[in-house]
Design an enzyme around this catalytic site. Structure first.
Site, short mmCIF file in Angstrom:
data_model
loop_
_atom_site.label_atom_id
_atom_site.label_comp_id
_atom_site.label_asym_id
_atom_site.label_seq_id
_atom_site.Cartn_x
_atom_site.Cartn_y
_atom_site.Cartn_z
N CYS A 1 38.62 42.16 37.05
CA CYS A 1 40.08 42.17 36.97
C CYS A 1 40.74 42.67 38.24
O CYS A 1 41.89 42.34 38.51
CB CYS A 1 40.56 43.00 35.79
SG CYS A 1 39.94 44.68 35.79
N GLU B 1 45.32 47.13 29.47
CA GLU B 1 44.76 46.89 30.80
C GLU B 1 44.60 45.38 30.92
O GLU B 1 43.69 44.79 30.34
CB GLU B 1 43.42 47.62 30.93
CG GLU B 1 43.53 49.14 30.86
CD GLU B 1 43.84 49.76 32.21
OE1 GLU B 1 43.42 49.19 33.24
OE2 GLU B 1 44.50 50.83 32.24
N VAL C 1 47.05 37.84 25.34
CA VAL C 1 46.55 38.56 24.16
C VAL C 1 47.16 39.95 24.11
O VAL C 1 47.42 40.50 23.04
CB VAL C 1 45.01 38.61 24.15
CG1 VAL C 1 44.51 39.31 22.90
CG2 VAL C 1 44.43 37.21 24.22
#
Lengths: 468, 468
Positions: free
Chosen positions: A243, A209, A191
């Site tokens: 993450c 990020e 994305v």
């Protein structure tokens, strides 16, 4: 273009100069502080409903870390905002030479679902501090947190300059057709590419990020129990939906043998004998993500855990051994409570393994030998690095947080967030008079003039002396 | 993919670690210094052949400014390269917390034709200093300088790690299909979009130094002769082919009346009564560009100059009066020796005019009244700003040079170039022992643990005392 009206309304607000005075920015930031205080219970409940986030974890990551960013920003904003006076040369000695901190204008922040308040507020704080107007698009995957952000946040902020948009994939694509002055995106690399491509149409600067598979090298010389606790903590926090979580372990076959009982013990220490009964272990955010993770389990050799409960979207804290690079679990970022162990002969093999793959958000290395930790740091490339622990490097407001290559571009946290959303504008103010100072640069040109111009503006190489 | 071999060769060189030691980087940079010294004559000749660049201008921009960047970099490289130790919190007091300056890897620099050596070397110096491998693509439009860069630069630099590619539009598109770790582009906004879109496919970070129409506001209170000289200098330097040249003037009808004879006088002082005979005035780089600029002459009325000579690609230093926003000269960046004057009633109208258009690389404002200069600075947005002069703000290595919005993203010069090509990697190195310090964060969670954890982690808002 369904969002054109909103974007132009915010752009008009920005052009009006409303967000420029420091008092205005401080007032908005203090309002965010009140949101965190007054809506604390709502935040804990929403994240519990969305992904079974334990309130301890929610309070630490969604509230405390945001309050730290807020206070750090409020404590330093006047200083960060100031014109920065810089070195002058001979020609500009009498001039005013400085860097002006200008806002970009209208900023778009797109946040993911795993730390849904944190990943909205952290960039939002810096964007507001830098004097921008902001549109926030929280994740549609976490419905309760989305509602909290969309319905409650606007009541704390000035709606002339700040707005929340709720949108799924299609509407977000429409939103991205508009021209923004900065786009801050947290989410997946695929994305991220779409966002950057949309930004390119308007030459909009971006911070992305993203993510990746964060390797965790464990050398043969280490305190196995400590390593097991620190790795398990990083992996199973928020049920693995982090993450910067250690994604997989690289270690020798001998170390794998030692790690297993240590990991088993750490997991039992943390969650008891049946983690499904522990109030301190989260759940997977949605059915789609649950099924994806279940499929990864099937392709691996389960040594610890492996139990699942589809109705509760529960996946046990799981460790896989003898994982092969070709296994499904090694093909994508796991983003769940599964820790594969991949065997390598030694550190060189581990470093090669890491360097053959996309550069991750973080590289972890555990060793009692500092040289080993430093070797891994030196010979790899990643967003960030942590030796002998996991996750901790992102909790400091003094450290830049961001990826490289596939894991992202740009950095933030603390002053780095303010700098992300600030255009540093170089400014020189000269005198209207003193024209003789400029005479040398004008035509007609001559060698003599050139000689003097050179003497007045050259930067010399500083002498290199060898002191014996 | 005709460039795949080259790119992977350079990537292998980077992964080998060859560019990491400071001695290696210094050696390459010193070689660039020798290139500038030994090939000075060739540089002056090539730029003279390509666009009739006067040797004074070529020496100053293509050689002196590059030597300054080189020396500033060599003087400071050790300091810039060092790990930057940052503030720790209570929890990390005993740890090593620092920012590591990592190279990105393989960098692509695409340079334009107007300052063909400068716009290759300035970014190249920082890219090398930061430890990257670099592919340089000089402009195919300035044929003599392209040849100089392609043939000569490779003699001075290590061909394992640095390469020059000569390519037109089509080949450059093929080159951009490859994955680079950073792309630095100087050129037109329309091509900037293409570059960023190509970069997005690989999530490659970019710096885009683009362009636009740099407005030059002249207030009614000024020293008209000084203003005329400074504006004429900025406009006609390199025959107007400068990305930060004042593109058009905004002033009152009265000021236009006063400026005209002053500009006429400045032009005569600089270039004599027939500028075509002056050795100090450049030529247009190519036939296509010549015709484009000539077509802009039918805007407003030609008050000074207007003569052209197609064979020599000569366009006289020209000032157009009473130009309308709808005229051809106001539709695109002029990039030639034509200065349109657009009449506005006052500073407010000038600011509105500027803000209604894409944000430029530079804004210029002339006034004896510093409040007026500051107003223009405060109420507009641009890459950079200069009060009471033109061009000067980009000659200081201490100032960040770059655009905003349509005029670009990112910045460089001096340390900013090094920082552009450096990944700031947040690093935390903890102790293998001292596990007791971590106990508070592990499950099973409790309110007590949370309280203690908060106490050790939190950043407090600094008290505000009101001293009466």
């Amino acid at each position: 273009n369904p969002y054109a009206g909103l974007v132009s309304r915010l752009r008009a607000a920005w052009l009006s100069g409303k967000t420029r005075p420091v008092e205005y920015r401080v007032a908005q930031l203090e309002a965010l502080g009140r949101f965190l205080d007054e809506k604390k219970q709502d935040i804990l409940e929403a994240t519990a409903m969305d992904m079974g986030k334990p309130p301890f974890e929610a309070e630490f990551s969604e509230i405390l870390l945001c309050k730290n960013e807020l206070n750090e920003t409020l404590n330093n904003l006047s200083r960060w905002r100031k014109d920065e006076h810089v070195d002058k040369n001979l020609v500009t000695q009498l001039d005013s030479v400085f860097i002006r901190k200008d806002p970009y204008g209208v900023v778009l922040i797109i946040a993911p679902w795993n730390y849904p308040i944190h990943l909205v507020l952290m960039p939002l704080i810096g964007a507001i501090a830098a004097g921008n107007c902001v549109i926030v698009k929280p994740s549609e995957v976490t419905k309760n947190s989305q509602r909290l952000v969309a319905e409650v946040l606007p009541s704390y902020l000035d709606n002339d300059c700040f707005a929340v948009v709720t949108a799924g994939m299609l509407e977000t694509t429409r939103l991205l057709e508009n021209k923004f002055d900065y786009i801050f995106f947290t989410g997946t690399p695929s994305v991220g590419k779409i966002v950057m491509t949309a930004a390119a149409k308007h030459l909009t600067p971006v911070t992305l990020e993203l993510g990746g598979k964060n390797p965790c090298y464990v050398s043969d010389t280490c305190d196995v129990q400590n390593v097991a606790r620190r790795v398990a903590w990083g992996r199973f926090f928020n049920a693995g939906q982090t993450c910067v979580a250690p994604d997989y372990v690289l270690c020798s076959v001998e170390m794998q043998e030692k790690l297993l009982p240590a990991l088993r013990e750490a997991i039992a220490d943390f969650y008891g004998s049946d983690p499904q009964e522990s109030p301190d272990f989260g759940r997977i955010v949605g059915d789609k993500q649950f099924q994806r993770l279940q499929a990864l389990l099937r392709g691996g050799h389960v040594a610890i855990g492996g139990q699942t409960d589809e109705a509760k979207r529960y996946i046990a804290p799981t460790v896989l051994v003898d994982s092969q690079p070709s296994d499904p679990v090694m093909q994508e970022e796991i983003f769940g409570p599964i820790l594969p162990i991949v065997n390598v002969a030694n550190m060189d093999e581990a470093v090669d393994f890491i360097n053959r793959r996309e550069r991750p958000l973080v590289v972890y290395a555990f060793s009692s030998d500092d040289k080993v930790v430093n070797q891994v740091l030196e010979r790899t490339s990643s967003g960030g690095f942590c030796g002998n622990d996991t996750l901790m490097h992102v909790t400091l407001t003094s450290m830049p947080f961001g990826g490289i290559g596939n894991s992202g571009l740009g950095t933030y946290h603390g002053k780095f967030t303010f700098d992300t959303f600030t255009h540093r504008r170089s400014c020189v103010r000269r005198s209207m008079g003193r024209e003789t100072l400029n005479a040398l640069r004008y035509p007609p040109y001559s060698q003599q003039k050139l000689g003097i111009v050179r003497a007045a503006s050259e930067v010399k190489r500083k002498g290199a002396c060898t002191l014996l």
